[in-house]
Design a protein around this motif. Sequence first.
Motif, short mmCIF file in Angstrom:
data_model
loop_
_atom_site.label_atom_id
_atom_site.label_comp_id
_atom_site.label_asym_id
_atom_site.label_seq_id
_atom_site.Cartn_x
_atom_site.Cartn_y
_atom_site.Cartn_z
N ASP A 1 0.82 -1.21 0.00
CA ASP A 1 0.00 0.00 0.00
C ASP A 1 0.85 1.26 0.00
OD1 ASP A 1 0.95 -0.15 2.58
OD2 ASP A 1 -0.96 0.27 3.55
N SER A 2 2.15 1.12 -0.11
CA SER A 2 3.05 2.27 -0.09
C SER A 2 3.09 2.96 -1.45
CB SER A 2 4.46 1.83 0.29
OG SER A 2 5.37 2.89 0.15
N PRO A 3 3.16 4.28 -1.47
CA PRO A 3 3.32 4.98 -2.75
C PRO A 3 4.63 4.64 -3.45
CG PRO A 3 2.86 6.54 -0.97
CD PRO A 3 2.99 5.20 -0.36
N LEU A 4 5.61 4.13 -2.68
CA LEU A 4 6.89 3.76 -3.28
C LEU A 4 6.75 2.57 -4.22
CD1 LEU A 4 9.30 4.08 -0.22
CD2 LEU A 4 8.95 5.70 -2.06
N ASP A 5 5.71 1.77 -4.03
CA ASP A 5 5.52 0.59 -4.87
C ASP A 5 5.30 0.95 -6.33
OD1 ASP A 5 5.88 -1.05 -2.70
OD2 ASP A 5 3.74 -1.33 -2.33
N MET A 6 4.66 2.08 -6.59
CA MET A 6 4.41 2.45 -7.98
C MET A 6 5.69 2.95 -8.67
SD MET A 6 2.26 5.93 -7.82
CE MET A 6 2.91 7.43 -7.18
N ASP A 7 6.72 3.31 -7.89
CA ASP A 7 7.98 3.76 -8.48
C ASP A 7 8.99 2.63 -8.63
OD1 ASP A 7 7.36 6.51 -8.76
OD2 ASP A 7 7.63 6.79 -6.62
N LYS A 8 8.69 1.47 -8.07
CA LYS A 8 9.63 0.35 -8.11
C LYS A 8 9.91 -0.05 -9.55
CE LYS A 8 9.89 -2.91 -4.84
NZ LYS A 8 9.47 -4.06 -4.03
#
Length: 182
Positions: free
Chosen positions: A24-31
């Motif tokens: 659920d972290s916004p960082l996941d979409m930047d991975k």
Amino acid sequence: MLIRSLTLATLLAFAGPLFAADGDSPLDMDKGRSRPLIVIAPSTVDPTWVSLKKSLDEPANRKGFTDRNMVLYTVLNLMGQRDGKDLGPQDTAALIRSLKLGAGAKSKVILVGKDGEKKLEESGAVELKTIFDAVDQLPASEKEAAVPAPAPVEEAAPVKGAKGTKPGKPAKPTKPPEMPDD
């Protein structure tokens, strides 16, 4: 039947938050796409944030920032932003939770690689050159890491029927199997 229901309800009560916390972290979409640089500061006038912002406002540094596929996350006064666009309170909390930071009053600067791992974590002031050097020293495999683009989905062309025919009815849903009693 009652025992199964209670067991399932208990299991979901304990495991539900664990499943909700994953991904659920916004960082996941930047991975795989970009390198997040996260600045967490107690206020908007924090010296760490002010000096880093001033460095990023210079055109040469801004170009170096974008050339290295970096994206800036800020959490100032518990208000999160991604490249100047506000994050919701849930996204901000998920961002902080995903970084697994301990409690502290000092500001933090964290660089996350394309693989989702922390590459640099500093408390207090950090020079932008130090951050750029950390990115430049990453192994070649991390520099080239990218999420493969999904294959395009082809839409099925509608079948043209004879004139004057009606489209068919949808099928009736099947009856679920009956549960045996305990």
